[in-house]
Design a protein around this motif. Structure first.
Motif, PDB file in Angstrom:
ATOM      1  N   ALA A  10       0.832  -1.206   0.000  1.00  0.00           N
ATOM      2  CA  ALA A  10       0.000   0.000   0.000  1.00  0.00           C
ATOM      3  C   ALA A  10       0.866   1.256   0.000  1.00  0.00           C
ATOM      4  CB  ALA A  10      -0.927  -0.011   1.210  1.00  0.00           C
ATOM      5  N   THR A  11       1.941   1.270   0.749  1.00  0.00           N
ATOM      6  CA  THR A  11       2.855   2.414   0.787  1.00  0.00           C
ATOM      7  C   THR A  11       3.516   2.628  -0.568  1.00  0.00           C
ATOM      8  OG1 THR A  11       3.289   1.992   3.114  1.00  0.00           O
ATOM      9  CG2 THR A  11       4.856   3.391   1.959  1.00  0.00           C
ATOM     10  N   SER A  14       0.906   4.028  -3.029  1.00  0.00           N
ATOM     11  CA  SER A  14       0.599   5.451  -2.819  1.00  0.00           C
ATOM     12  C   SER A  14       1.759   6.336  -3.270  1.00  0.00           C
ATOM     13  CB  SER A  14       0.240   5.716  -1.360  1.00  0.00           C
ATOM     14  OG  SER A  14       1.358   5.508  -0.541  1.00  0.00           O
ATOM     15  N   ASP A  15       2.997   5.908  -3.040  1.00  0.00           N
ATOM     16  CA  ASP A  15       4.154   6.673  -3.514  1.00  0.00           C
ATOM     17  C   ASP A  15       4.163   6.740  -5.037  1.00  0.00           C
ATOM     18  OD1 ASP A  15       4.955   6.998  -0.897  1.00  0.00           O
ATOM     19  OD2 ASP A  15       6.519   5.436  -0.983  1.00  0.00           O
ATOM     20  N   TYR A  17       1.569   6.445  -7.007  1.00  0.00           N
ATOM     21  CA  TYR A  17       0.426   7.263  -7.431  1.00  0.00           C
ATOM     22  C   TYR A  17       0.756   8.748  -7.319  1.00  0.00           C
ATOM     23  CZ  TYR A  17      -4.234   9.267  -7.656  1.00  0.00           C
ATOM     24  OH  TYR A  17      -5.315  10.028  -7.999  1.00  0.00           O
ATOM     25  N   ARG A  18       1.393   9.165  -6.217  1.00  0.00           N
ATOM     26  CA  ARG A  18       1.779  10.571  -6.023  1.00  0.00           C
ATOM     27  C   ARG A  18       2.720  11.029  -7.139  1.00  0.00           C
ATOM     28  NH1 ARG A  18       4.166  10.029  -1.018  1.00  0.00           N
ATOM     29  NH2 ARG A  18       2.653   8.678  -0.076  1.00  0.00           N
TER      30      ARG A  18
END
Length: 170
Positions: A10-11, A14-15, A17-18
């Protein structure tokens, strides 16, 4: 372990995606060293099967139980030899773990007992256990009984070796 792996994925997602939202092109690849791999690095495994996980679920379907048994017995004999002959500090839990796994395997697949005898592991196991037994308390002819008094050991060396073999198998 599954929860930590899920959090790690998940981390990473999200990284990624950013970075994607910022308009950057990211050449992403799987990290070399995942945190879950670090935990399992020192775990004993035979043929790709972690021994502790097998002991938790001995009914786990094995692709080749004969080869798994051979690997367990080879690693057990190696670990016993290392603990007996090397003067270095070794993991004392490893021989116990590697002796419990073949017992569980033989309980699940009783026909494999013939395979152990056929390959000549029985004399090797008996000599390893006998040597280990001779180094332990067997060398001592006296012991302290439950009431605290000093008692003479009346068992003969072959009886003590037999009892130690039975103790390892159970």
């Amino acid at each position: 372990m599954a929860a930590s792996l899920s959090a790690q994925i998940a981390t990473m997602a999200s990284d990624l995606y950013r970075e994607h939202v910022k308009g950057r092109v990211v050449d992403w690849d799987v990290p070399e060293q995942a945190s879950g791999q670090q935990e399992m690095r020192n775990e004993p495994q035979v043929g790709g099967i972690y021994v502790r996980l097998f002991l938790k679920d001995p009914k786990f379907p094995l692709r080749n139980p004969k080869r798994f048994l051979e690997g367990l017995l080879d690693q057990y004999l190696t670990s016993v030899a290392a603990s007996q002959y090397d003067g270095q500090a070794v993991d004392t839990e490893l021989p116990l773990l590697l002796s419990a796994a073949p017992v569980s395997l033989l309980r699940m697949y009783p026909a494999l007992a013939d395979h152990v005898g056929y390959l000549g592991y029985v004399p090797k196991l008996v000599s390893a256990v006998a040597h280990g037994a001779s180094r332990e308390t067997i060398a001592s002819e006296t012991y302290v009984s439950e009431d605290g008094s000093l008692q003479q050991n009346s068992q003969t060396p072959p009886e003590r070796v037999r009892l130690n073999c039975l103790r390892v198998l159970h």
